[in-house]
Scaffold this motif. Structure first.
Motif, short mmCIF file in Angstrom:
data_model
loop_
_atom_site.label_atom_id
_atom_site.label_comp_id
_atom_site.label_asym_id
_atom_site.label_seq_id
_atom_site.Cartn_x
_atom_site.Cartn_y
_atom_site.Cartn_z
N ARG A 28 -14.57 -32.65 68.86
CA ARG A 28 -15.98 -32.89 69.47
C ARG A 28 -16.93 -32.02 70.53
NH1 ARG A 28 -12.59 -36.98 69.67
NH2 ARG A 28 -12.05 -36.65 71.59
N ASP A 29 -15.87 -31.58 71.37
CA ASP A 29 -16.72 -29.99 72.33
C ASP A 29 -17.09 -28.81 71.55
OD1 ASP A 29 -17.36 -29.07 74.44
OD2 ASP A 29 -16.09 -28.12 74.46
N LEU A 30 -16.09 -28.35 69.99
CA LEU A 30 -16.94 -28.26 68.93
C LEU A 30 -18.01 -28.00 68.77
CD1 LEU A 30 -15.92 -25.09 67.89
CD2 LEU A 30 -15.21 -26.36 66.16
N MET A 31 -18.39 -29.65 68.49
CA MET A 31 -19.32 -29.77 67.16
C MET A 31 -20.77 -29.75 68.87
SD MET A 31 -18.25 -30.58 64.53
CE MET A 31 -17.12 -30.92 63.95
N ARG A 32 -20.40 -30.51 69.99
CA ARG A 32 -21.37 -30.01 70.46
C ARG A 32 -21.81 -28.35 70.68
NH1 ARG A 32 -18.43 -34.09 73.94
NH2 ARG A 32 -17.34 -32.54 74.69
N TRP A 33 -21.22 -27.48 70.77
CA TRP A 33 -21.03 -26.02 70.54
C TRP A 33 -22.48 -25.24 70.19
CZ3 TRP A 33 -20.50 -22.14 66.84
CH2 TRP A 33 -21.13 -21.29 67.26
N THR A 68 -23.97 -27.34 67.91
CA THR A 68 -25.66 -28.14 68.44
C THR A 68 -26.21 -28.12 69.17
OG1 THR A 68 -24.72 -30.61 67.48
CG2 THR A 68 -26.65 -30.57 68.45
N GLU A 69 -25.97 -27.34 70.75
CA GLU A 69 -26.49 -26.86 71.45
C GLU A 69 -26.95 -25.24 71.30
OE1 GLU A 69 -23.80 -26.97 74.51
OE2 GLU A 69 -24.05 -29.26 74.51
N ARG A 70 -25.91 -24.49 70.49
CA ARG A 70 -26.03 -23.70 70.57
C ARG A 70 -26.86 -23.05 68.87
NH1 ARG A 70 -22.33 -18.23 72.40
NH2 ARG A 70 -22.91 -20.01 74.82
N ASP A 71 -26.69 -24.20 68.32
CA ASP A 71 -27.25 -23.54 66.62
C ASP A 71 -26.21 -22.50 66.34
OD1 ASP A 71 -29.57 -23.78 64.55
OD2 ASP A 71 -30.36 -22.85 65.02
N GLY A 72 -25.43 -22.94 66.44
CA GLY A 72 -24.10 -22.26 65.55
C GLY A 72 -23.97 -22.30 64.82
N HIS A 122 -24.25 -27.95 59.95
CA HIS A 122 -23.54 -26.10 60.57
C HIS A 122 -21.79 -25.82 60.33
CE1 HIS A 122 -27.01 -26.06 63.73
NE2 HIS A 122 -26.09 -27.46 64.11
N VAL A 123 -21.35 -26.20 59.17
CA VAL A 123 -20.51 -25.55 58.85
C VAL A 123 -19.93 -25.26 57.72
CG1 VAL A 123 -17.76 -26.14 58.22
CG2 VAL A 123 -18.79 -27.00 60.77
N CYS A 124 -19.76 -24.03 57.15
CA CYS A 124 -20.13 -23.25 56.54
C CYS A 124 -18.12 -23.16 55.83
CB CYS A 124 -20.00 -21.69 55.91
SG CYS A 124 -20.26 -20.59 54.47
N TYR A 125 -18.34 -24.20 54.81
CA TYR A 125 -16.97 -24.36 54.31
C TYR A 125 -16.10 -23.17 53.40
CZ TYR A 125 -12.83 -27.65 52.15
OH TYR A 125 -11.26 -27.51 51.72
N ALA A 126 -15.05 -23.21 53.41
CA ALA A 126 -14.03 -21.55 52.29
C ALA A 126 -12.77 -22.84 52.02
CB ALA A 126 -14.00 -20.39 52.86
N GLY A 127 -12.62 -22.22 50.65
CA GLY A 127 -11.57 -22.58 50.01
C GLY A 127 -10.89 -22.16 49.17
N SER A 128 -9.95 -22.39 48.77
CA SER A 128 -9.32 -21.74 47.83
C SER A 128 -8.06 -22.37 46.60
CB SER A 128 -9.04 -20.11 47.85
OG SER A 128 -7.36 -20.01 48.41
#
Length: 484
Positions: A281-286, A288-292, A320-326
């Motif tokens: 939840r804290d990461l999501m806030r980061w 959103t707030e920073r447009d990270g 806000h997430v770039c997802y990578a898998g393989s």
């Protein structure tokens, strides 16, 4: 008149030599010896279980159990109508007297970097505990060949031309369906870009971010040295952010000027911790707030043993997430097939970078993989691997307890590796050097950190056989005692 001896022409086996109640163990041991000394070379076929059971006059279950144990060790593999085939020989016995370890730091005494990492990665070893490799003897050859024949039979001539740089449409559909079922990610096939593994994803993404003006991507510490190298190769700085028992310290992330961060939240490499709910939840806030941007490497997410799955970050905050898998940990790294879901802001640039890099992955393997995903064969393979990997994990934990009793084990609930930490008057690179001199390859924990840490090792358990795990950990324990 004496009792008639029961035996087989095959390897001149005499079942009367087997201890009472231990026939399967005895037979498995005899077959391992025959493989080791060359009487059963790689590629040779074992007798059908029914035939050998008849010759030895034992139940078919005895033969099946012995073959199964050889399969779990990685020495043989069942190939349907083609029978059970020898695919690997056991490591040769260790000399009675182990050579003394080299002077501390003799092999790895310089600061960790690309040259040292590559030297260790490429160094031959009798027993290899390098992390990140599944049980390659379990690759589903029969299912792959069946799917490949079907694909070739149905493929039109035009499909042999240059493909879409985003990847074959059939695979992008299959990947979107796979991740919806297994990782809770809802995405359209048009959002998927097929890449040559997560390594290429990081290379391409690093180029895209650099061109967009970003110069910094924060990384977990400890965290993958290889991932860090790919980002730095793209001209990006990688400031370290500490990891604790709940994952990345988001308060420390806020203290950096980074607007992008690379994470392995499902099974953090190398500590094995899972990103906790409050941290998420804290990461999501980061973000959103920073447009990270959060780069989510869904490392080891499928390989769970003692805990429930955690949702992918992509399923919670897609923009806000770039997802990578393989499939490197599901099937084999040699396939070089991965996928990436980038936020709309970066998607076109990522596709362009992929086009200019190689015009897209080879199409035929993509179509075969799509067939495996659609048919349920990949789920069946995952269930097989979970059972096999769990047994090898348990074998390694037991071996650590026996030979390294003062070491602390981390990250055992999931994944393909364990991390151990210990107290010592020498560095973990010294221990890795001394172990390699005795034929056992391990990765120092310090290589994956940019800050001082307690010494430790990262130990892959999925690829080595149970026999190799026991022998390798015994050698590691002896090496540690010599250094002390």
């Amino acid at each position: 008149m004496g009792r008639a001896a029961h035996g087989a022409d095959f390897l001149q086996l005499r079942i009367d030599d087997a201890p009472s109640g231990g026939r399967a163990d005895w037979l498995a041991r005899q077959l391992r010896l025959a493989i080791a000394d060359g009487r059963l070379p790689v590629g040779s076929r074992l007798p059908a279980t029914r035939v050998l059971a008849g010759e030895l006059r034992v139940s078919r279950g005895v033969i099946t159990e012995a073959y199964q144990r050889l399969g779990e060790d990685g020495h043989v593999v069942g190939r349907g109508r083609n029978g059970t085939v020898v695919v690997a020989a056991p490591a040769k016995a260790r000399p009675a007297a182990s050579p003394p370890p080299p002077p501390p730091g003799a092999l790895f005494g310089t600061p960790p970097g690309t040259d040292i990492f590559d030297a260790l990665r490429d160094a031959p070893a009798r027993i290899d505990f390098s992390p990140g490799v599944p049980d390659l003897t379990a690759f589903p050859r029969t299912a792959w060949l069946r799917a490949e024949r079907t694909v070739l039979r149905e493929l039109s001539a035009s499909a042999f031309g240059y493909g879409d740089p985003r990847g074959a449409p059939a695979l992008r559909i299959a990947v979107a369906d796979w991740l919806a079922r297994n990782r809770g990610i809802r995405a359209a096939p048009g959002d998927v870009v097929i890449a040559a593994g997560t390594a290429q994803t990081l290379t391409l993404l690093g180029r895209v971010l650099h061109d967009d003006g970003l110069r910094t991507v924060a990384v977990e510490d400890p965290g993958s040295l290889g991932a860090r190298q790919h980002l730095r190769n793209g001209g990006l700085d990688t400031p370290p952010v500490p990891v604790d028992a709940d994952g990345i310290r988001v308060d420390q992330l806020r203290a950096t000027d980074a607007s992008a961060v690379l994470l392995t939240p499902a099974h953090q490499f190398p500590t094995g911790v899972v990103l906790g709910g409050e941290r998420r939840r804290d990461l999501m806030r980061w973000a959103t707030e920073r447009d990270g941007l959060i780069i989510e490497d869904d490392y080891d997410a499928e390989h769970r043993y003692d805990r429930a799955p955690v949702p992918a970050l992509r399923s919670l905050l897609a923009e806000h997430v770039c997802y990578a898998g393989s499939v490197s940990k599901l099937l084999a790294p040699a396939l070089r097939i991965g996928w990436v879901f980038a936020p709309p802001k970066y998607r076109d640039a990522l596709v362009a970078a992929k086009r200019f890099a190689d015009l897209g992955n080879a199409v035929l393997p993509q179509l075969v993989l799509a067939r495996l995903m659609e048919s349920g064969a990949l789920e069946r393979q995952l269930r097989l691997l979970r059972g096999r990997h769990r047994r090898r994990r348990d074998a390694m934990i037991a071996a650590v307890g026996t030979h390294l009793p003062h070491a602390v084990v981390h990250g055992a609930a999931a994944g393909l590796h364990l991390t151990i930490t210990f107290d010592a008057g020498f560095s973990d690179t010294d221990l890795a050097a001394a172990a390699l001199a005795r034929g056992v390859k391990v990765q120092p924990l310090s290589w994956h950190s940019q800050r001082p840490h307690r010494p430790g090792l990262v130990l892959g358990y999925a690829a080595p056989t149970a026999t190799d795990i026991a022998e390798g950990m015994e050698t590691l324990g002896e090496t540690l005692r010599h250094l002390r």
